[in-house]
Scaffold this motif. Structure first.
Motif, PDB file in Angstrom:
ATOM      1  N   SER A  75       0.884  -1.168   0.000  1.00 21.44           N
ATOM      2  CA  SER A  75       0.000   0.000   0.000  1.00 21.44           C
ATOM      3  C   SER A  75       0.916   1.210   0.000  1.00 21.44           C
ATOM      4  O   SER A  75       2.146   1.065  -0.016  1.00 21.44           O
ATOM      5  N   THR A 122      -4.757   0.274   4.819  1.00 22.93           N
ATOM      6  CA  THR A 122      -5.555   0.644   3.657  1.00 22.93           C
ATOM      7  C   THR A 122      -7.004   0.242   3.947  1.00 22.93           C
ATOM      8  O   THR A 122      -7.332  -0.096   5.089  1.00 22.93           O
ATOM      9  N   SER A 123      -7.883   0.281   2.971  1.00 16.42           N
ATOM     10  CA  SER A 123      -9.277  -0.085   3.230  1.00 16.42           C
ATOM     11  C   SER A 123      -9.971  -0.458   1.928  1.00 16.42           C
ATOM     12  O   SER A 123      -9.399  -0.327   0.847  1.00 16.42           O
ATOM     13  N   ARG A 166      -9.729   1.035  -1.893  1.00 20.97           N
ATOM     14  CA  ARG A 166      -8.453   1.689  -2.210  1.00 20.97           C
ATOM     15  C   ARG A 166      -7.563   0.772  -3.016  1.00 20.97           C
ATOM     16  O   ARG A 166      -7.850  -0.414  -3.183  1.00 20.97           O
ATOM     17  N   ARG A 167      -6.497   1.309  -3.513  1.00 20.52           N
ATOM     18  CA  ARG A 167      -5.651   0.527  -4.413  1.00 20.52           C
ATOM     19  C   ARG A 167      -4.402   0.018  -3.704  1.00 20.52           C
ATOM     20  O   ARG A 167      -3.864   0.672  -2.817  1.00 20.52           O
ATOM     21  N   ARG A 225      -7.642  -2.715  -7.218  1.00 12.50           N
ATOM     22  CA  ARG A 225      -8.556  -2.102  -6.270  1.00 12.50           C
ATOM     23  C   ARG A 225      -9.070  -3.185  -5.330  1.00 12.50           C
ATOM     24  O   ARG A 225      -9.411  -4.301  -5.768  1.00 12.50           O
TER      25      ARG A 225
END
Lengths: 223, 409, 409
Positions: free
Chosen positions: B111, B164-165, B168-169, B187
């Motif tokens: 990330s 991250t979540s 998101r990429r 993604r």
């Protein structure tokens, strides 16, 4: 008349520690069919030992014995048990009955092992119990019967399968005199009416009075 | 002797209840013993089955097919072609319920905050749905919609680590078939949650189509997992597949995951040892109780013999008494165990030990599983050993000399 | 008291067979419990020991929060000085600093993602057995050498051998690219392929340079032989550190709560079984205690008539039970200790253990623990239960009336 019991020079020696105790010092005895023999004598004279040997409960140290044609001293434990089952009835001084079985079941027990049908043995058991005066008490268990009643059940059981021989070891010892009289009458009756052969060991003069033959024992011998 | 059975039975049953307190005390011991055996068996069986099922679901399947050498050296070069006719025919066996082809290679997920080494799995969404844990574990976002879906599914714990979540990429890096680093952005379309940290941090899922394209694999894959209608068919199908696919490496679950196999084997052995130990603990009590019952009836046994009943009759009577005692105890014990298992419902909650459970691949709830086999073995151990043990008091009773027994006051 | 004791002793031997059988049950229980508990504790010692020894250490100093979320930024400044401070402050010699990172490790042919650990070349062998497992080449020579040590499984996968160069590519502490090219000086082989594949080790100063650590590191590892004193050690280290905001001293069980919980769960299950077992044994012998009281009803009647109080007789009965139990327990303890001593010196191994040992990094045999706790906790449990069992018959004596009691046979 044929001999039901015939003993020749029976000896029995117990080992007690290192000492040999002579219980029977050579007994010769013949009991005919239909006899009513009374063995008396002091304690330790060998009465019970002799009865046990005649009944095949104990083995002689020496001598020959035949009961109802069986040579007991040559037989195995299982054969002796079979002989007792078929030919011998026992009445003991006390503790005669199986406490968890009812009076009728106690009487039926031997017949059951002999293979008598359920209906037949029920009929005969009730009949014999009636004969010994216990009608109506068939379903009681031993703890619910008096001492005299228990001994009557024992006699009923001893004779129900028509044995050649009934052995009784001090049968009246624990009974009051009235009950004892009744029991003796009962055995006499069985002897005269059904021809049952009795050999009884006793101290009781009332029994001796009714005997056909009175024998006395002392120190392991008949005198 | 045959005529005597009803008599023996009546005698045995009534004698058993002659001293009810004594019988009840020893029954307590037998019931407790049977309960301990059966409940322990159900607990361990539940644990063992859970370990097995979790292992099979954890991308293992019952059988896996690889290119030779892949297992020792799991790299992108060692692949097999899904289109070869021999493979297609071999996988037609009726016992084979599901098959799933996968690309499986080591990779790094990064990330903008952090990066992590993972095992990258390219999966066929439809085939994998019935094969392993992944589909039912996606709790956030969604599972892949088709084989060309360009998203990535990551574990909850890994997403946390990477800070991250969903939506998101992340960048995925791995070695492609030309031995170059291939990287590509994805993604996050789904997040899976299995409550097992190790599982959540070790895998990254993309679709098989995307993986094959990204790594220039064409129709090649790293492995084919096979799930059977029942685990018992493993050896049979294994033989068939090996015969049909001589150029490929076909391995059963128990070779691929020796630890799970070992766990099951160890369990079988230790359960039996536990049965024996419990039996020994109650065996002394049973023998002592029956011996007591025999010795206080000495004169009675003498009387039986005087009446012409053979020693075997007495042996059988005492033995039957033991049998009745044992079966009564076992019957109650089985009932109590069954109620215990019913009462625990889904199983016992061991979440207080959850991290420890994870180490041995267990979930937070262990179900009690009662199987007929376990019940039969537990009961048989008590019954057979019990009857053997009770031969001693029975033999003592039969051996009593009638003349002595009856004249003893 | 003296006569009561003598009376109790003689009463026990009135029925030697019964007493012996009861003693067998108790003694058997004691041997079994001593053996199982010793083995269980021994197994835990072994699991903890090998976990602690191979890499983790008995204690670690980390930044608060690092264990739960091991991020490169959660680091400790001037780590080498901190390690030295611990050495001087506590007198512990087995202390070593580490820094942990993550990188893509590439050979000429292959790339793998793995952990990279920066270690103190001279001190690392004192806290971990891994440096001792270097089978080819040698371990790191100094804190700033250009060297890397890798596991045998990873070497195989990367298709490299001693002397080959590896390229490390990762993210530095500040987010910049971290890269280094290092020759392989040593290959370690622990027997566990997963462990051998999980990390590469490089000198700590080389690590700090490569990953932009500016003297930072992530942990100070401390090892000491006596695991039981771990909390004492923890206090000593905290004292030596003085005020240390942001730093925590973690013990092995805090470092690996999973292992601790697994042991706790196993220990609870074990104790459940022991209590059930002892309860079964207790029920087994309750009958003996009851019998020995009931058959002496008449005798107790006479004693009551002579002026004994029910309390005195109750005490006599309890004393008999106590003597019997203690006698049996002494024999049981002697036998149990003998058995455990044998296995302590010869080791106990069973089928499959070697595979298990390999997978979990354990020695291939178990040594039972030889401690007061291991030897005495089982027998203590038995003593409590048997005395409780003796209480019931002893209490019954209060219900006796002398006249009725004497009438009994």
């Amino acid at each position: 008349m044929t001999a039901v019991v015939s003993c020749t020079n029976i000896k029995k020696i117990y080992k007690q520690g290192t000492i040999d105790v002579v219980a029977l010092a050579g007994v010769d005895l013949t009991v005919e069919q239909g006899d009513f023999v009374c063995l008396s004598g002091p304690s330790g004279s060998g009465k019970t030992t002799l009865l046990n040997i005649i009944g095949g409960l104990d083995m002689p140290s020496a001598g020959e014995i035949s009961v109802a044609g069986n040579m007991l001293h040559t037989m195995s434990k299982a054969q002796l048990a079979e002989m007792r089952l078929q030919h011998v009835g026992f009445v003991f001084q006390a503790y005669n009955l199986i406490p968890v079985l009812t009076a009728q079941e106690n009487v039926e027990m031997v017949m059951q092992m002999q293979g008598v049908s359920k209906r037949e043995r029920g009929r005969r058991a009730r009949q014999v119990l009636k004969e010994v005066g216990l009608e109506g008490m068939e379903n009681r268990k031993p703890p619910e019967l008096s001492g005299g009643q228990q001994q009557r059940v024992a006699v009923a059981r001893a004779i129900v399968s028509n044995p050649k021989l009934v052995l009784a070891d001090e049968p009246t010892a624990n009974l009051d005199s009235k009950t004892a009289e009744n029991l003796i009458d009962l055995m006499r009756h069985m002897n005269s009416e059904h021809g049952v052969t009795f050999v009884i060991s006793t101290h009781d003069p009332r029994v001796m009075l009714h005997a056909k033959r009175n024998l006395k024992m002392e120190d392991g011998r008949l005198v | 002797m045959k005529q005597g059975y009803t008599l023996i039975f009546a005698l045995a049953w009534r004698n058993l209840w002659r001293n009810p307190r004594r019988t009840i005390v020893i029954l307590f011991a037998i019931v407790l013993g049977a309960w301990a055996m059966i409940v322990m068996a159900a607990y361990s069986r539940g644990m063992s089955q859970q370990v097995f099922n979790n292992a099979i679901d954890n991308l293992l399947g019952h059988i896996q097919i690889h290119a030779p050498g892949y297992l020792e050296d799991p790299v992108i070069d060692r692949v097999l072609d899904t289109q070869q006719p021999a493979l297609k025919t071999a996988l037609l066996a009726p016992e084979i319920q599901h098959t799933a082809a996968r690309v499986r290679v080591p990779a790094v997920v990064a990330s903008e905050r952090d990066s992590q080494g993972v095992t990258l799995l390219g999966i066929d969404p439809a085939a994998e749905a019935d094969m392993s844990f992944i589909r039912k574990s996606v709790t956030l976002g969604k599972y892949f919609e088709g084989n060309q879906d360009g998203g990535i599914i990551l574990g909850k714990k890994l997403v946390e680590r990477l800070e991250t979540s969903l939506g998101r990429r992340v960048v995925l890096m791995t070695q492609n078939s030309q031995n170059k680093i291939a990287d590509r952005g994805f993604r996050i379309v789904g997040i899976f949650d299995t409550m097992i940290d190790a599982q959540e941090t070790s895998y990254a899922f993309i679709t098989l189509g995307t993986a094959q394209q990204m790594l220039d694999l064409g129709t090649n894959v790293s492995e084919i997992a096979v799930k059977l209608s029942h685990a018992d068919h493993t050896d049979k199908i294994l033989g068939g597949l090996r015969a049909g696919l001589p150029g490929l490496d076909v391995k059963p679950w128990y070779t691929l995951d020796a630890l799970t196999k070992l766990f099951q084997d160890t369990w079988e052995g230790s359960a039996f040892v536990w049965y024996l130990i419990v039996f020994l603990a109650m065996g002394f009590g049973i023998v002592n109780t029956i011996l007591m019952a025999v010795f206080e009836r000495t004169r009675e046994f003498g009387l039986f013999q005087a009446l012409g009943l053979k020693p075997n009759f007495i042996l059988l009577q005492v033995w039957l008494e033991s049998l009745l005692l044992l079966t009564t105890g076992l019957a109650i014990g089985n009932l109590v165990s069954w109620l215990t298992v019913l009462a625990t419902g889904d199983g016992i909650d061991v979440s207080a030990f959850s991290q420890g459970m994870e180490m041995v691949k267990l979930s937070k709830i262990i179900p009690f599983v009662l199987t007929t086999d376990d019940l039969v073995v537990a009961n048989a151990v008590v019954l057979i050993l019990g009857l053997l043990t009770c031969l001693y008091p029975a033999w003592r009773a039969a051996r009593l000399v009638p003349a002595h027994a009856i004249t003893r006051v | 008291m003296d006569t009561t004791l003598r009376l109790a002793w003689r009463n026990l031997w009135r029925n030697p067979r019964r007493t012996l059988l009861t003693m067998c049950a108790i003694g058997f229980g004691a041997v079994l419990l001593i053996f199982s508990i010793g083995l269980q504790l021994g197994q835990y010692d072994m699991m903890i020991g090998s976990n602690v020894r191979i890499y983790q250490g008995l204690l670690q100093i980390q930044r608060d929060g690092y264990r739960a979320d091991p991020k490169m930024r959660t680091s400790i400044p001037d780590i080498l000085n901190l390690a030295q401070k611990v050495r001087l402050g506590t007198g512990f010699q087995q202390v070593s600093a580490r820094a942990n990172g993550f990188a893509l490790v590439s050979s000429a042919k292959r790339t793998y993602a793995t952990a990279v650990i920066g270690v103190e070349a001279a001190n690392e062998p004192r806290v971990s057995t891994l440096p001792g497992l270097v089978k080819q080449g040698h371990y790191l020579s100094s804190n700033h050498a250009n060297e890397v040590v890798i596991g045998a499984a990873l070497a195989k996968n990367l298709q490299v051998s001693l002397g080959d160069e590896l390229t490390l590519l990762g993210a530095a502490r500040d987010g910049a690219v971290a890269a280094a090219v290092l020759p392989i000086t040593g290959i370690f082989e622990s027997g566990n392929a997963d462990l051998d594949r999980s990390m590469v080790q490089i000198p700590i100063e080389t690590f700090q340079e490569t990953f932009g650590m500016e003297g930072h590191g992530h942990s100070v590892v401390i090892f000491e032989e006596d695991f039981k004193k771990v909390t004492q050690y923890q206090q000593r280290i905290e004292q030596a550190l003085g005020p240390h905001p942001g730093l925590v001293v973690l013990t092995w069980d805090q470092l690996q709560p999973g292992l601790k919980e697994m042991i706790d769960l196993d220990y609870s299950a074990g104790w459940f079984m022991y209590v059930v077992l002892v309860a079964i044994i207790t029920f087994s012998i309750l009958n003996t205690f009851l019998m020995s009281v009931l058959e002496r009803t008449r005798e107790f009647g006479i004693m009551l008539a002579l002026g004994y109080k029910p309390f005195n007789i109750g005490r006599l009965v309890m004393l008999e039970a106590l003597i019997l139990t203690l006698f049996a327990l002494m024999i049981g303890i002697a036998l149990g200790v003998a058995v455990n001593t044998y296995f302590y010196y010869h080791g106990l191994t069973f089928e499959g253990m070697e595979e298990m040992a390999k997978l979990y990094n354990l020695p291939a045999y178990i040594k039972p623990q030889m401690s007061i706790k291991a030897v005495l906790s089982g027998p203590a449990l038995i003593l409590i239960f048997t005395l409780l069992a003796a209480l019931y018959p002893a209490m019954r004596i209060r219900l006796l009336s002398p006249v009725e009691a004497m009438r009994k046979i």
